[in-house]
Structures are given as C-alpha cells and as structure tokens.
Enzyme design. Sequence first.
Site, PDB file in Angstrom:
ATOM      1  CD  GLU A 112      27.978 -13.830 -66.439  1.00 46.67           C
ATOM      2  OE1 GLU A 112      28.308 -13.034 -65.542  1.00 46.67           O
ATOM      3  OE2 GLU A 112      28.439 -14.983 -66.505  1.00 46.67           O
ATOM      4  CG  HIS A 127      25.091 -14.691 -64.020  1.00 44.51           C
ATOM      5  ND1 HIS A 127      25.307 -15.821 -64.759  1.00 44.51           N
ATOM      6  CD2 HIS A 127      26.148 -14.575 -63.178  1.00 44.51           C
ATOM      7  CE1 HIS A 127      26.441 -16.375 -64.369  1.00 44.51           C
ATOM      8  NE2 HIS A 127      26.980 -15.635 -63.414  1.00 44.51           N
TER       9      HIS A 127
HETATM   10  C1  BG6 Z   1      30.343 -15.171 -63.267  1.00 43.57           C
HETATM   11  C2  BG6 Z   1      31.662 -14.843 -62.611  1.00 43.57           C
HETATM   12  O1  BG6 Z   1      29.641 -14.002 -63.504  1.00 43.57           O
HETATM   13  O2  BG6 Z   1      29.577 -15.996 -62.381  1.00 43.57           O
HETATM   14  C3  BG6 Z   1      32.380 -16.116 -62.231  1.00 43.57           C
HETATM   15  O3  BG6 Z   1      32.459 -14.064 -63.493  1.00 43.57           O
HETATM   16  C4  BG6 Z   1      31.499 -16.980 -61.354  1.00 43.57           C
HETATM   17  O4  BG6 Z   1      33.594 -15.791 -61.552  1.00 43.57           O
HETATM   18  C5  BG6 Z   1      30.183 -17.220 -62.082  1.00 43.57           C
HETATM   19  O5  BG6 Z   1      32.155 -18.207 -61.106  1.00 43.57           O
HETATM   20  C6  BG6 Z   1      29.181 -18.065 -61.299  1.00 43.57           C
HETATM   21  O6  BG6 Z   1      28.992 -17.548 -60.038  1.00 43.57           O
HETATM   22  P1  BG6 Z   1      28.051 -18.271 -58.997  1.00 43.57           P
HETATM   23  O7  BG6 Z   1      28.136 -17.471 -57.736  1.00 43.57           O
HETATM   24  O8  BG6 Z   1      26.670 -18.264 -59.590  1.00 43.57           O
HETATM   25  O9  BG6 Z   1      28.580 -19.666 -58.851  1.00 43.57           O
END
Ligand code: BG6
Length: 286
Positions: free
Chosen positions: A256, A151
């Site tokens: 990501e 991510h």
């Molecule tokens: C992304 C998703 O990978 O991560 C989104 O596609 C999500 O939908 C984002 O909002 C952040 O997620 P988190 O759980 O770290 O707030």
Amino acid sequence: MSYGNSGREEVTLKGSDGSECTVNLNGATVTSWKNKGEEILFCSEKAVLDGKKAIRGGIPIVFPNFGPWELGPQHGFARIKQWKLTESVTQSGDDASSRVFILEDDEETRNMWNARFRLEYKVEIAEDSLLTSLKVYNKGDEAFSFTTLMHTYFRVDDIRKTGVKGLKGLKFEDKVHGGEHTEDREMVQINENYDRIYKKCSGPVQLFPDVDKATSCRRLVTKNLNDTVVWNPWAEKAKAMSDFGDEEYHNMLCVEAGSVSEPVTLEAGKDMIFSQTIVVDKTSKM
Ligand code: BG6
C-alpha cells in the site's frame, strides 16, 4: 456504465490491448484489473459490495485518515462513500481507457471531519500499467491535514513464494510486534500476520509473485506516496474477518503506497496530487 452483481454501479475501462479494469462507485474502488488476461488484483469472494462497508480487495482509497480514527471509521470515509463519475472527454463512455471519479464534502463527511474538499480520482489503463491518481483540493477557507493511501490488494498464487523488494534500509513501524526497526532484507518474505509501515521509500517497490522465478513483478511508481504498508492478516486474523475467506490469505498481499507517517497539510485553495502507477514487468531480474 453497467451494474455488477452488487447492483451498484460499476464502470469498466478498456485498454487498446484488450486489458480491462473495473471500478465500483462504492469508494471508487478498482476491484479488478485484467492485464492481457491476467488478473493482477485480489478481491475477496466474501467482499461486501453493497456500499455498507469498504470493499475487501482491489484498491480502496484511504482518506482522510489512515488507521483507527477518533472522528470516524478506520481508514476514513472515502472508501465507503458513493463517488460520482464524470463524463469521459476523450473517448466514448464504453471504450474509455481512463475515467475520473469525484467525491466532495457533504453533511455526513463534515459531521465527522469539518473540511471542505474535492477529490478527483483518475484511473487509467495502458499497456502493462494501471495509473490511479488522487487530486485533493482544499476548497475551504482554512488549511486541513490528512493522511492518504492506496490500499492495493495484489493477487498472488502462494504468499509463501511471494517477495517484496525496495524496502531494504528503511525504517518501519511493526504494528504486530511493536517498535520501530530497520529492514535489512533485500527480498522481504512473509510467513506470519504481517503489518508494517515502511517509511520514506526513495525508489520503486517491487512485488514478486514468485521469488524462485523472479521474471515477473509488479512495480509501484509513486508520487507523493512515499510510505509503503505491507499487510497480510495470516490464518488467525483471516478467520476473524467476516468479509475474507479463511484460506484467502494464501492468495493476497497488500502493498500500500501512502502518505501516512506524517500528515499532509493543505492550505485553503490549494491542491495536491498523489499517484501510483502499477507496472507489470516481465523481465525484471533479482
Ligand atoms: C492495513 C493496516 O493498511 O489495513 C492494518 O495497516 C489493517 O492494520 C488493514 O488491519 C485492513 O484494514 P481494514 O479496515 O480494511 O480491515
């Protein structure tokens, strides 16, 4: 090993050219990569580093589930668990350019997801590149299935000048407006809450921090991570996030690399490697 502001253990990797990369054992999250003095990654000033939640920035590891999960927290537990650092085999600890982090199943993970696994996560810096490589090993007696993703939060000066190439012709799921569509833009630019899963990329994806100059980009070279999620929460959603500044959406874009559109099944005793190399290219033309 040193202790960062959080009081949690952090490990710093050092490249021979002076580059540095910091990994927090909370989630084995890479939180910073300074390539020749330039910070490539975004990490929120409001990021929570005490292990109570995933770190809002750097490269959290999504495993064993991308997105909302009926068995546990969104994006799985790997980004929240405390990982172990293995000894460096090649260099003395303080100067290593590469380290390996380990996470294995325990009672807490088995209560959520009843699988016996071992994750080995290698982080390595070299000139103009950062490798993150996740080996998933099934040490149990039965097959298990999962999705996984790196991510990565990239730092950008101005989201409105930022572009992403390498997505044209791909099918994507639009998590904001709904539906599945095909991308027809060579250079994807973002000016709203953006959350799309681009499926089955065949070539490298490139992020251009400034599309007008386009003389510098971050190129993602991946193995077994063929889907690409592009995410920026934009103004309204930014305000609703407690660990993200109201204006910080101007300065980040998540690109990501994942294996998320279809689950991966790993048979008992088998392993599989998922990797990403971010290359800082100075000469790429549009
Ligand atoms: C992304 C998703 O990978 O991560 C989104 O596609 C999500 O939908 C984002 O909002 C952040 O997620 P988190 O759980 O770290 O707030």
